[in-house]
Structure formats: structure tokens, C-alpha cells
Design a protein around this motif. Structure first.
Motif, PDB file in Angstrom:
ATOM      1  N   PHE A 261      30.913   4.957  20.459  1.00 35.42           N
ATOM      2  CA  PHE A 261      31.617   4.307  21.573  1.00 35.42           C
ATOM      3  C   PHE A 261      31.892   2.844  21.260  1.00 35.42           C
ATOM      4  N   VAL A 262      30.877   2.129  20.771  1.00 37.53           N
ATOM      5  CA  VAL A 262      31.051   0.711  20.452  1.00 37.53           C
ATOM      6  C   VAL A 262      31.986   0.537  19.256  1.00 37.53           C
ATOM      7  N   MET A 263      31.905   1.442  18.293  1.00 37.27           N
ATOM      8  CA  MET A 263      32.818   1.381  17.156  1.00 37.27           C
ATOM      9  C   MET A 263      34.272   1.490  17.621  1.00 37.27           C
ATOM     10  N   LEU A 264      34.524   2.292  18.667  1.00 34.16           N
ATOM     11  CA  LEU A 264      35.887   2.538  19.130  1.00 34.16           C
ATOM     12  C   LEU A 264      36.381   1.492  20.118  1.00 34.16           C
ATOM     13  N   VAL A 265      35.504   0.969  20.973  1.00 36.45           N
ATOM     14  CA  VAL A 265      35.963   0.039  22.012  1.00 36.45           C
ATOM     15  C   VAL A 265      35.547  -1.406  21.745  1.00 36.45           C
ATOM     16  N   GLN A 266      34.647  -1.634  20.782  1.00 29.29           N
ATOM     17  CA  GLN A 266      34.156  -2.980  20.431  1.00 29.29           C
ATOM     18  C   GLN A 266      33.626  -3.732  21.655  1.00 29.29           C
ATOM     19  N   TYR A 267      32.862  -3.023  22.457  1.00 35.95           N
ATOM     20  CA  TYR A 267      32.345  -3.663  23.681  1.00 35.95           C
ATOM     21  C   TYR A 267      31.223  -2.807  24.243  1.00 35.95           C
ATOM     22  N   VAL A 268      30.226  -3.480  24.812  1.00 38.02           N
ATOM     23  CA  VAL A 268      29.177  -2.793  25.555  1.00 38.02           C
ATOM     24  C   VAL A 268      28.717  -3.707  26.682  1.00 38.02           C
ATOM     25  N   SER A 269      28.372  -3.127  27.804  1.00 31.87           N
ATOM     26  CA  SER A 269      27.916  -3.892  28.965  1.00 31.87           C
ATOM     27  C   SER A 269      26.953  -3.019  29.773  1.00 31.87           C
ATOM     28  N   PRO A 270      26.319  -3.578  30.799  1.00 35.10           N
ATOM     29  CA  PRO A 270      25.438  -2.754  31.644  1.00 35.10           C
ATOM     30  C   PRO A 270      26.146  -1.584  32.311  1.00 35.10           C
ATOM     31  N   ALA A 271      27.481  -1.576  32.291  1.00 37.09           N
ATOM     32  CA  ALA A 271      28.215  -0.435  32.866  1.00 37.09           C
ATOM     33  C   ALA A 271      27.878   0.854  32.138  1.00 37.09           C
ATOM     34  N   GLN A 272      27.537   0.742  30.847  1.00 38.05           N
ATOM     35  CA  GLN A 272      27.159   1.942  30.082  1.00 38.05           C
ATOM     36  C   GLN A 272      25.759   2.423  30.464  1.00 38.05           C
ATOM     37  N   LEU A 273      25.027   1.603  31.196  1.00 39.85           N
ATOM     38  CA  LEU A 273      23.708   1.990  31.698  1.00 39.85           C
ATOM     39  C   LEU A 273      23.729   2.192  33.209  1.00 39.85           C
ATOM     40  N   ASP A 274      24.923   2.292  33.756  1.00 38.09           N
ATOM     41  CA  ASP A 274      25.057   2.434  35.203  1.00 38.09           C
ATOM     42  C   ASP A 274      24.747   3.866  35.630  1.00 38.09           C
ATOM     43  N   VAL A 275      24.194   3.996  36.830  1.00 33.08           N
ATOM     44  CA  VAL A 275      23.811   5.308  37.346  1.00 33.08           C
ATOM     45  C   VAL A 275      25.025   6.226  37.475  1.00 33.08           C
ATOM     46  N   SER A 276      26.131   5.679  37.973  1.00 32.68           N
ATOM     47  CA  SER A 276      27.316   6.511  38.205  1.00 32.68           C
ATOM     48  C   SER A 276      27.843   7.105  36.911  1.00 32.68           C
ATOM     49  N   PHE A 277      27.725   6.377  35.798  1.00 35.61           N
ATOM     50  CA  PHE A 277      28.208   6.888  34.518  1.00 35.61           C
ATOM     51  C   PHE A 277      27.355   8.069  34.057  1.00 35.61           C
ATOM     52  N   SER A 278      26.039   7.952  34.200  1.00 36.89           N
ATOM     53  CA  SER A 278      25.157   9.052  33.804  1.00 36.89           C
ATOM     54  C   SER A 278      25.353  10.274  34.693  1.00 36.89           C
ATOM     55  N   VAL A 279      25.571  10.044  35.971  1.00 35.87           N
ATOM     56  CA  VAL A 279      25.834  11.169  36.874  1.00 35.87           C
ATOM     57  C   VAL A 279      27.150  11.846  36.496  1.00 35.87           C
ATOM     58  N   SER A 280      28.127  11.033  36.042  1.00 36.82           N
ATOM     59  CA  SER A 280      29.404  11.612  35.614  1.00 36.82           C
ATOM     60  C   SER A 280      29.214  12.586  34.462  1.00 36.82           C
ATOM     61  N   MET A 281      28.284  12.292  33.560  1.00 40.26           N
ATOM     62  CA  MET A 281      28.019  13.199  32.430  1.00 40.26           C
ATOM     63  C   MET A 281      27.584  14.576  32.940  1.00 40.26           C
ATOM     64  N   VAL A 282      26.740  14.571  33.970  1.00 38.34           N
ATOM     65  CA  VAL A 282      26.280  15.832  34.561  1.00 38.34           C
ATOM     66  C   VAL A 282      27.443  16.564  35.221  1.00 38.34           C
ATOM     67  N   VAL A 283      28.327  15.795  35.873  1.00 43.39           N
ATOM     68  CA  VAL A 283      29.506  16.391  36.513  1.00 43.39           C
ATOM     69  C   VAL A 283      30.395  17.050  35.467  1.00 43.39           C
ATOM     70  N   TRP A 284      30.619  16.380  34.335  1.00 39.92           N
ATOM     71  CA  TRP A 284      31.453  16.964  33.261  1.00 39.92           C
ATOM     72  C   TRP A 284      30.881  18.300  32.808  1.00 39.92           C
ATOM     73  N   ALA A 285      29.570  18.294  32.516  1.00 41.93           N
ATOM     74  CA  ALA A 285      28.927  19.514  32.032  1.00 41.93           C
ATOM     75  C   ALA A 285      28.933  20.600  33.105  1.00 41.93           C
ATOM     76  N   GLY A 286      28.725  20.208  34.354  1.00 43.19           N
ATOM     77  CA  GLY A 286      28.694  21.180  35.439  1.00 43.19           C
ATOM     78  C   GLY A 286      30.044  21.829  35.674  1.00 43.19           C
ATOM     79  N   ILE A 287      31.101  21.044  35.609  1.00 43.74           N
ATOM     80  CA  ILE A 287      32.447  21.588  35.819  1.00 43.74           C
ATOM     81  C   ILE A 287      32.833  22.514  34.671  1.00 43.74           C
ATOM     82  N   GLY A 288      32.567  22.098  33.454  1.00 44.01           N
ATOM     83  CA  GLY A 288      32.904  22.938  32.312  1.00 44.01           C
ATOM     84  C   GLY A 288      32.023  24.171  32.227  1.00 44.01           C
TER      85      GLY A 288
END
Length: 365
Positions: A261-288
């Protein structure tokens, strides 16, 4: 051995996986727009995150809402490595540290002066943290919703820590390396085909490795643990060990995703540690379909592609639409979109059974 449908046939499954791998690897031959290549590479990172969730939740029955922990830690470690690559050796202090009145490079930043050491730390440190954290939970026989709550608490704690130690992490502003990742004397252009190919190779290797793992004896035992952990324990298997290893493998995949991710976007912030982002991962897996590695990844690709297409139009309403869609899937399609595929592939068998029950029974022996 005969199977009830093509969906259950390992040979048919591998044929589909190989087709998927060919499509992923062939993208740079078809797509030449640099922005699109970078966007598809980022989608591939999200697919890896869905793969890691599917491995823990779908295969092991471990619902984790904190998969952003290994992902975010690895992303920060990779960003620190890339930041040190762009620093003048005579002045190794990143600008944000000088702005926060630091006079010396912090000790824990020193290993990231070496690219090899930095990448190894980015891959291994988050994996070990996640595996040890999971080991403590499984040793105490924490299960079900309690695992979800504890992983969520772990994620929130690390998010707050990163924000609080602003002089060392740049707080909410995050770390933005000025140059692309340097490997073997070359700088990888995040918008070039090289960065995408690296992501695609990692995606293929990790997906194939995860599939082989689940088809091995290890996968059979983890399936038994997911179904009935107590009975599996009474059969003499070390449930704690199997769960810890599976949790660690899922953390390693998330760590690889963080580095890419950092190699592709050249950026990291606390947004990558945000609760909503981790919950989104579960949503992706659940929908698929959490029980299918491939469909979990396809769920991530479909959801993020949908967000790209209509997200700018719907803005925050997109989250409501996604949440509603997830609720409908959980309520009416508990197996996700993979369940529809399994049902469609099983139709010919049902029709044959309806018109020729005697012959089918004899074939089943």
C-alpha cells in the motif's frame, strides 16, 4: 472421487484460480494509463486484506475487527524505510521531526536506514505482534464476539498511540516519503507497471499459498476447529497452536498488504489504523463470501470499484448504501455472492437427481 457440483471440485477450483491469476498478471499488458494501473494496484492490496480476513474468519471462524493492526504497523514501517531512503545521510532527520523540535533521530528509527532491515521489520514485526496477541486470546480460550471486541480494542489503542507520539510519527498528518521505494538500485514508480507487477506477484503467491494451506491437513484441522473446537481438542489436537498459526498467517498477509500500500500511494496515516477501515475489510469478505478465498477478494474488488464509480456522486451516502447491502447479504445470503455461485453450479445436479434418483443413488454407492 465425485463431487456434488463443480463448486466443490478442487480441480475446477484451481482452474478458476489460475484464470484469475492470469487476468491479474495480464493487466499491465492491456491497461496503459498510469493512474488506472495505480488504482488497480491499490485494489489488489484491498483484495489481499480481504484474503487475510477470509483466512481468519472464513477458514478459522475467528472474526477479527482489528485486521488494520498488522496492516497499519507494516505500512508505518515501510513508510519509515522509504523516508530514510530519501534522507541525506549527513542529515537523517525527517522534516516533521525537526518541526516537532527533535534534535536526534529516535533510536527505533535507526534500523530503517537499511532497506533490507526495514522491509524485514515491516513484514515480521506486525506478524509477530498479531500472532502473540492472538496466542494470548486463544490460550485463554477467548472466542466468538469477544475476539472481535478485543481485536477492535487493540486497533483503537494503537491508533491513539500513533496520534499521541506525534514527534515520532507526525501524528494525524502521517508520513509522506518524497521518493518511491528504492530496490536493487532502482526507484519503483508507484504509477508504473513495475509497482503493479510486484503487487500482482505477491497476490498470486499468497493466494495460492493460502489455498494450498487450506487443502492440507492443517486446513482440515482448522475447519474442524471452526465447526467444533471442543470436540477437536478432545481428539488430541492443540487448538491453541492451530488458531495462533492461522491468525499469524492472516497477519502476515495483512503486513504484506501494508507494505504494498505504501509502495503504491507513498503515504501512511492513522486512517490506515481507523476502526471503519478494518470493519470495511470484514464487509468486503462478507459480501464476497468469507468461506471462499477467491470470492472474498472479488468482494473487495467489487465494493471498491463501486465506490470509485458512484462514491463521488453519493458521497457519505455511499456508506449507508454499503451498510444496507451488507445487511441484506448477511440476512438473505449468509454465504455471500459465493453462495449464489455454489447454488447455480449445483442446479444441474439437482435436476439430474429429480429425474433420475435411482441412477444417482447407485453412482453414490
Amino acid at each position: 472421487m465425485t463431487y456434488s457440483s463443480l463448486y466443490q471440485d478442487p480441480k475446477a477450483q484451481w482452474a478458476v484460480y489460475i484464470g484469475f491469476f492470469v487476468i491479474v498478471l495480464a493487466v499491465p499488458l492491456v491497461v496503459h494509463d498510469s493512474f488506472t494501473i495505480n488504482l488497480l494496484g491499490t485494489y489488489g492490496v484491498f483484495a489481499l486484506l480481504a484474503l487475510s480476513v477470509s483466512l481468519a474468519w472464513g477458514a478459522g471462524g475467528i472474526l477479527t475487527l482489528g485486521q488494520g493492526v498488522p496492516f497499519g504497523l507494516a505500512a508505518y514501517c515501510m513508510a519509515m524505510t522509504m523516508q530514510m531512503q530519501s534522507q541525506d545521510p549527513s542529515n537523517p532527520m525527517p522534516p516533521f521531526m525537526l518541526n516537532n523540535s527533535l534534535t536526534h533521530l529516535p533510536l527505533f528509527w535507526e534500523p530503517f536506514k537499511s532497506t533490507t532491515a526495514g522491509i524485514l521489520i515491516a513484514l515480521l514485526f506486525p506478524t509477530l505482534v498479531w500472532m502473540l496477541f492472538g496466542g494470548m486470546m486463544f490460550a485463554a480460550r477467548v472466542a466468538g464476539g469477544f475476539v472481535a471486541v478485543m481485536t477492535l480494542a487493540m486497533l483503537s489503542a494503537i491508533n491513539l498511540l500513533v496520534l499521541d507520539i506525534q514527534p515520532y510519527t507526525n501524528g494525524a498528518n502521517g508520513i509522506t516519503p518524497s521518493n518511491g521505494l528504492q530496490l536493487f538500485g532502482a526507484t519503483i514508480d508507484p504509477y508504473g507497471p513495475g509497482a503493479y507487477v510486484i503487487m500482482a506477484i505477491c497476490l498470486v503467491i499468497l493466494t495460492a499459498g493460502s489455498k494450498l494451506l487450506l487443502q492440507s491437513k492443517f486446513g482440515l484441522v482448522t475447519h474442524a476447529i471452526r465447526t467444533d473446537p471442543e470436540r477437536t481438542r478432545f481428539l488430541g489436537y492443540n487448538v491453541f497452536l492451530y488458531q495462533s498459526v492461522l491468525f499469524g498467517v492472516s497477519g502476515f498477509i495483512a503486513s504484506v498488504a501494508g507494505c504494498l500500500f505504501v509502495m503504491l500511494v507513498q503515504y501512511v496515516s492513522p486512517a490506515q489504523l481507523d476502526v471503519s477501515f478494518s470493519v470495511s475489510m470484514v464487509v468486503w469478505a462478507g459480501i464476497g463470501g468469507r468461506a471462499s478465498l477467491l470470492w472474498a477478494m472479488l468482494g473487495a474488488l467489487l465494493v471498491n470499484a463501486g465506490q470509485t464509480v458512484v462514491g463521488d456522486t453519493l458521497l457519505n451516502t455511499w456508506l449507508l448504501v454499503l451498510g444496507l447491502f451488507f445487511i441484506l447479504v448477511v440476512r438473505f445470503l449468509p454465504a455471500g455472492l459465493a453462495g449464489i455461485t455454489a447454488w447455480l453450479l449445483a442446479l444441474p445436479g439437482r435436476k439430474r437427481q429429480a429425474h433420475g434418483q435411482v441412477s444417482l443413488a447407485s453412482e453414490g454407492g
